[in-house]
Design an enzyme around this catalytic site. Sequence first.
Site, short mmCIF file in Angstrom:
data_model
loop_
_atom_site.label_atom_id
_atom_site.label_comp_id
_atom_site.label_asym_id
_atom_site.label_seq_id
_atom_site.Cartn_x
_atom_site.Cartn_y
_atom_site.Cartn_z
N ASP A 113 -11.37 31.22 -39.10
CA ASP A 113 -9.75 31.09 -38.10
C ASP A 113 -9.53 29.77 -37.66
OD1 ASP A 113 -8.59 33.72 -38.62
OD2 ASP A 113 -9.27 34.75 -37.26
N ASP A 120 1.29 10.08 -0.05
CA ASP A 120 0.27 10.53 -0.74
C ASP A 120 -0.77 11.72 -1.20
OD1 ASP A 120 1.18 8.53 -2.61
OD2 ASP A 120 -0.23 7.51 -2.46
N VAL A 135 0.84 -1.21 0.27
CA VAL A 135 0.39 0.00 0.21
C VAL A 135 0.73 1.31 -0.39
CG1 VAL A 135 -2.09 1.67 1.36
CG2 VAL A 135 -2.00 -1.29 1.49
N ASP A 168 -2.30 37.69 -33.95
CA ASP A 168 -3.63 38.79 -34.70
C ASP A 168 -3.77 40.47 -33.96
OD1 ASP A 168 -4.68 37.32 -35.74
OD2 ASP A 168 -6.63 36.70 -34.66
N ASP A 192 -9.60 34.40 -33.99
CA ASP A 192 -11.31 35.76 -33.56
C ASP A 192 -12.84 35.08 -34.29
OD1 ASP A 192 -10.43 37.33 -35.48
OD2 ASP A 192 -10.73 38.79 -33.76
N ASN A 221 2.73 6.19 3.86
CA ASN A 221 1.16 6.43 3.51
C ASN A 221 0.61 7.52 2.74
OD1 ASN A 221 0.62 5.75 0.82
ND2 ASN A 221 -0.99 5.93 2.43
N ILE A 247 3.21 1.75 -3.51
CA ILE A 247 2.71 1.50 -4.58
C ILE A 247 2.57 3.50 -4.79
CG2 ILE A 247 0.85 1.31 -6.41
CD1 ILE A 247 1.74 -1.63 -4.60
#
Length: 924
Positions: free
Chosen positions: A655, A749, A310, A357, A651, A745, A313
Amino acid sequence: MQQLERECRDTEKVKRVQVEDANMMTFMKAQQACCLSVDDIVNIFQTNPHYGLDDGEVRNRRVVHGFNDFEISKETPLWKKYLEQFNNPLILLLLGSAVVSIFMRQFDDAVSITVAIVIVSTVAFVQEYRSEKSLEALTKLVPPKCHCLRNGKVETFLARDLVPGDIVYLSIGDRVPADLRLFEAIDLAIDESSFTGETDPRTKNTAPLKNSPGNGVSDMQCIAFMGTLTRCGRGKGIVIGIGENSQFGEIFKMMQEEEAPKTPLQKSMDILGKQLSFYSFCIIGLIMFLGWLQGRKLLDMFTIGVSLAVAAIPEGLPIVVTVTLALGVMKMAKRKAIVKKLPTVETLGCVTVICSDKTGTLTKNEMTVTCIYSSDNQFAEVSGVGYNGSGEVISNGQKVEGDSHPSLSKVIEVGCICNNAEICEDGLHGQPTEGALLAVALKMNLHNLRYLYIRLEETPFNSETKYMSVRCTPRYGQSQEQIYFVKGAIEKILPRSTFYLDDGSPMPFREKQKEIYINEAAKMGTSGLRVLAMAYGAEMSSLVFVGMVGIIDPPRPVVRESIRMLMSGGVHVKMLTGDSEETAKAIGSRLGLYAVGSNALSGEQIENMDVSELRRRINNVAIFYRTTPRHKLKIVKALQLNGQVVGMTGDGVNDAVALKSADIGISMGRSGTDVSKEASDMILVDDDFSVILSAIEEGKAIFYNIRNFVQFQLSTSIAALSLITLSTVMKLPNPLNAMQILWINIIMDGPPAQSLGVEPVDHDIVQQPPRKVKDPIITRPFIIKVLISAFIIVAGTLWVFWREMSDNKITPRDTTMTFTCFVFFDMFNALSCRSQTKSIFQVGFFTNKMFLFAVGGSIIGQLLVIYFPPLQAVFQTEALHVSDFVFLIGLTSSVFLVSEVRKFIQRVLEQRQKLKSEYSYLPV
Ligand code: ATP
């Protein structure tokens, strides 16, 4: 004959059904609506095409029909989602071991394992829930809008507020906001490809069908379907179906629920996760086998093995990546850049060229006419800004007003008649270029010029043709004559002009005269003005030229600085404009994009070049003038063939293709059409170029942040695995019990890892060149860093364990010390992972608040685990002395100190390298 009768009966039946339905004010299926006349629909929906619904009526209908959106299918209840967390093979195995513990009457262990599992699953659940919520928020970032007639006024609001019976106006580029029965269609063509797959737009009209059309969308020409796109012309329609009651409600719902594809980074994290799982399982198998050979207790070995699985991983890795990307998107949204899909965030850090543009993106799109030049050589200067009448028009020291200077007035007259804008109390409605012409008319005391004529026909302006014309006839008097009024780019107007107006009379053109006008226009262009020429006449091929105006459109204030920053970060900026060479160069040099003598290319030159020549020249060109959307595509392709990662702004409807083919299509939130927004990957809410810089900064920073927490997670994971493996191989008892491993863990995590993902943007990283698309996260130096940290953590923890165990008996104090040592190592490791190269003193201790909370929370948690009796029981710990803490902090800070030294050496080496390469440029 019989068939006709049958059809009529069918239609009658439909009408009856609908009139009955009208009492309930319900929606109507498109198949029915398309057979009815507009009057019938107006009656059924009790609406008025010239006034729309009023607010009271809208409120009533809203109560009956709700909003024009889709209810995403009922969500799984939270408790179910929570329970799903336990449906994980590893967790089930752990629960199994808790059950076995009960049978073996080891109740303490059973309770401890269960509590630890509950904590682990809860943290995982909260993480996943957050990730889901932030992804959900992404879909709500770009709510579609619509133009609707209500209370006699055209209003723009969110499409979800529409109710059946509303009158909707469609114009080119709009997305159809609900199912509409059209009652006006001028050149209207709608792209229904999202439903039919047919790429050619369908022409629409307003005539009811004689036959029932079946389900074929393409037959229903008087219906505009929700979600389709207006490609051409304009139209008006009555809302007949909204939300799930629209023709494609169901399909829409499916499209909305469709899962976004995974980003390359997410994919590579998934692969990394799988690889790590495989190795972890092998090592855990080995540990258990060795433990069994050594005659250790099987159940203990099993529990430890599974907890280790647990912990080792990094199942949280993909989640943390997703949350980090999603949070990045939300951060960009706050800075007014809306990223539509997660992969875009990653690509942003790789962009090497931005093609922008000019009008509205680099400039403000606040157009003001500053000078008028008439064909008989009169010149006037215009003062005052904004779309209003404040300001004056002065020619030769005299005020130009009314008919005081007929030839100057004529220029403005043509500009106002050939014009669709309107200046209202609430500001300008229409194009800024046209608004600027109306404003000069007000300054000259010329009112309602457009209403002197009845408009018979209009050829709208587009950036391909670069002109607009209207055919009109006088509203008053006997004359039936038809006159064209035309305005546009001077190159488009002069070739069509055979006369010029001289002192009120049309005179035939001589070539020399044209040259004078062209020079005059070039002069205006050189001072950065947009030039708009005017003409009128009985035929389009034989116009009378009347003069031109110069319009200023000032550059946006911070754009110059943004361009400089982008360039110093290795991103090239190119300006594409429909304006003339002179105007383009003048604005370009104000923005730092152009210096005298640098290269510029015109649309025509691009047209005549083959791709290989364009590829050869394009890298050195920053200004493209007189371009049309067609050229944008060619430019994107050439740049991409040169290995560039291209961001392209756009725009207009035309386009869309270029936006799609660019690596990042960027559309404009304010001035952009729905078509361009649909085709783009990112939307600039305020059309502001400088926001692109922020987005690129964010994109670069996110990648580095992700790398930082991967480094943190990997080093913890490897350290935990190695610790248990080594102690098993060395025939030592287990230094950490199952619950302690699970706690580690959570830290790995959970919040501390997550907080590394939201590290604020480091401005030095922004200055680094764009990342190569294929650059992997895991490189050799990266692995070395991970291994160094893991080695220090394992060596330190094992040493503490060995020291505590000198009495050869394992006590709660021994594991508490070892466990706390590992956790503190991890906290210092997290601190050093905040930056790859910078010292914490450069980064700043307090710059990442989330990190402070996460680490602070983890330390408080650890103290509770050590001192809070119920938790002591679960984690089998014992209270420690202050002196223990001093010792542990001293020891565990080593991981941080070593990394600081490594970073220092790296910085010195990099600095030397830089100096060396700078000196190598100097002449000997
Ligand atoms: P961008 O820089 O965003 O590509 P642009 O404003 O530079 O846009 P266009 O809008 O294609 O380019 O305009 C090109 C030329 O067309 C202008 O220089 C002007 O002479 C002319 N023009 C612009 N707007 C209108 C209009 N509404 N009616 C007639 N002519 C126009």
